[in-house]
Design an enzyme around this catalytic site. Structure first.
Site, PDB file in Angstrom:
ATOM      1  N   LEU A  54      11.814 -20.225  -3.836  1.00  0.00           N
ATOM      2  CA  LEU A  54      10.752 -19.393  -3.278  1.00  0.00           C
ATOM      3  C   LEU A  54       9.435 -19.629  -4.000  1.00  0.00           C
ATOM      4  O   LEU A  54       9.371 -19.624  -5.228  1.00  0.00           O
ATOM      5  CB  LEU A  54      11.139 -17.914  -3.401  1.00  0.00           C
ATOM      6  CG  LEU A  54      10.073 -16.890  -2.975  1.00  0.00           C
ATOM      7  CD1 LEU A  54       9.888 -16.910  -1.467  1.00  0.00           C
ATOM      8  CD2 LEU A  54      10.469 -15.491  -3.450  1.00  0.00           C
ATOM      9  N   GLU A  92       0.819 -13.432  12.449  1.00  0.00           N
ATOM     10  CA  GLU A  92       1.201 -12.205  13.140  1.00  0.00           C
ATOM     11  C   GLU A  92       1.090 -11.046  12.149  1.00  0.00           C
ATOM     12  O   GLU A  92       1.399 -11.197  10.968  1.00  0.00           O
ATOM     13  CB  GLU A  92       2.639 -12.313  13.652  1.00  0.00           C
ATOM     14  CG  GLU A  92       2.838 -13.384  14.706  1.00  0.00           C
ATOM     15  CD  GLU A  92       2.156 -13.046  16.023  1.00  0.00           C
ATOM     16  OE1 GLU A  92       2.141 -11.858  16.388  1.00  0.00           O
ATOM     17  OE2 GLU A  92       1.648 -13.972  16.678  1.00  0.00           O
ATOM     18  N   HIS A 128       2.913   3.380  -9.058  1.00  0.00           N
ATOM     19  CA  HIS A 128       2.744   1.958  -9.338  1.00  0.00           C
ATOM     20  C   HIS A 128       3.991   1.389 -10.033  1.00  0.00           C
ATOM     21  O   HIS A 128       4.390   0.251  -9.766  1.00  0.00           O
ATOM     22  CB  HIS A 128       1.503   1.731 -10.200  1.00  0.00           C
ATOM     23  CG  HIS A 128       0.216   2.070  -9.514  1.00  0.00           C
ATOM     24  ND1 HIS A 128      -0.114   1.564  -8.273  1.00  0.00           N
ATOM     25  CD2 HIS A 128      -0.825   2.875  -9.884  1.00  0.00           C
ATOM     26  CE1 HIS A 128      -1.306   2.038  -7.911  1.00  0.00           C
ATOM     27  NE2 HIS A 128      -1.753   2.834  -8.871  1.00  0.00           N
ATOM     28  N   ASP A 132       0.827  -1.203   0.000  1.00  0.00           N
ATOM     29  CA  ASP A 132       0.000   0.000   0.000  1.00  0.00           C
ATOM     30  C   ASP A 132       0.864   1.257   0.000  1.00  0.00           C
ATOM     31  O   ASP A 132       1.929   1.282   0.617  1.00  0.00           O
ATOM     32  CB  ASP A 132      -0.896  -0.007   1.247  1.00  0.00           C
ATOM     33  CG  ASP A 132      -2.082   0.924   1.114  1.00  0.00           C
ATOM     34  OD1 ASP A 132      -2.459   1.230  -0.029  1.00  0.00           O
ATOM     35  OD2 ASP A 132      -2.631   1.329   2.147  1.00  0.00           O
ATOM     36  N   GLY A 133       0.401   2.265  -0.715  1.00  0.00           N
ATOM     37  CA  GLY A 133       1.048   3.562  -0.669  1.00  0.00           C
ATOM     38  C   GLY A 133       1.645   4.050  -1.971  1.00  0.00           C
ATOM     39  O   GLY A 133       2.295   5.102  -2.003  1.00  0.00           O
ATOM     40  N   ASN A 134       1.415   3.330  -3.072  1.00  0.00           N
ATOM     41  CA  ASN A 134       1.975   3.767  -4.358  1.00  0.00           C
ATOM     42  C   ASN A 134       1.470   5.148  -4.756  1.00  0.00           C
ATOM     43  O   ASN A 134       2.243   6.012  -5.185  1.00  0.00           O
ATOM     44  CB  ASN A 134       1.625   2.766  -5.461  1.00  0.00           C
ATOM     45  CG  ASN A 134       2.330   1.443  -5.285  1.00  0.00           C
ATOM     46  OD1 ASN A 134       3.299   1.333  -4.547  1.00  0.00           O
ATOM     47  ND2 ASN A 134       1.838   0.422  -5.965  1.00  0.00           N
TER      48      ASN A 134
END
Length: 228
Positions: free
Chosen positions: A113, A187, A19, A2-4
């Protein structure tokens, strides 16, 4: 992630620039996750609610998604990363759907991964879809036969261990319909850092916070400590 938009606005730039910088943060975070020994990383790239954004922004996000699939998948494959897109991909263009299938097929045997991109994903829809899938697969069973295990076996990422840690950037402190079923005992870590600024060091800081927490899963501290 969040925060682009705010990152770009703070610099008097169009939201789309944020973005684009956010994609760079994805690259740094994925690389950092591999170096830190993370087994699985799921990134919430586009929610079912994000279609409500201005059409121009949605179109540019789809273009950026397509660009990432074209340019980054080969690098992921070379680094033994298994890529999977989680969500209802039928809403995307035919070209994007084709790229998704090709990317998943190319990387499906990789053992490094597990990188999951949640795109057109919603946690509520995921749970509803899991129940529907179970019911269609077990027409001979009654609704009373439905249990938590049945849902767990039909939600997204059912073949992976449950998430240990949820990280949300940008200062917001809510889950926003992300992996609602899967995050029951995860968490949470919230940071004011805007996503384009997130990198390996940011990820390591979140992991260190996680490592200092006591996870009881309903037990007492004494039970957990005695088990250790």
């Amino acid at each position: 992630m969040d925060g682009n938009g705010r990152w770009a606005k703070n610099r008097l730039m169009p939201r789309f620039v944020g973005h684009e910088r956010g994609l760079n943060a994805v690259k740094k975070t994925v690389k950092g996750a591999m170096e830190l020994g993370v087994d699985a990383l799921t990134l919430f790239a586009f929610s079912t609610e994000n279609w409500k954004r201005p059409q121009e922004e949605v179109n540019k996000l789809m273009s950026l998604f397509m660009l990432a699939l074209q340019r980054e998948v080969k690098k992921l494959h070379e680094n033994n990363v298994r890529l999977r897109i989680v969500g209802d991909t039928s809403a995307f263009s035919y070209e994007i759907q084709q790229k998704i299938r090709s990317a998943e097929e190319l990387t499906q045997e990789n053992t490094g991964l597990a990188l999951n991109i949640a795109a057109n994903y919603g946690g509520r829809h995921d749970i509803v879809n899991a129940v529907k899938t179970w019911a269609k697969s077990n027409p001979e069973l009654a609704i009373d036969d439905l249990n938590e295990d049945a849902i767990s076996q039909n939600v997204a990422l059912e073949d992976l261990p449950l998430p240990d840690l949820l990280i949300r950037t940008g200062g917001e402190q809510r889950i926003s319909n992300f992996l609602l079923w899967q995050m029951a005992y995860a968490e949470f870590y919230f940071t004011d850092e805007l996503w384009p600024d997130f990198d390996k060091a940011s990820l390591q800081k979140a992991i260190e916070s996680f490592q200092n927490r006591e996870r009881r899963f309903g037990k007492t501290s004494e039970q957990v400590q005695n088990r250790c």
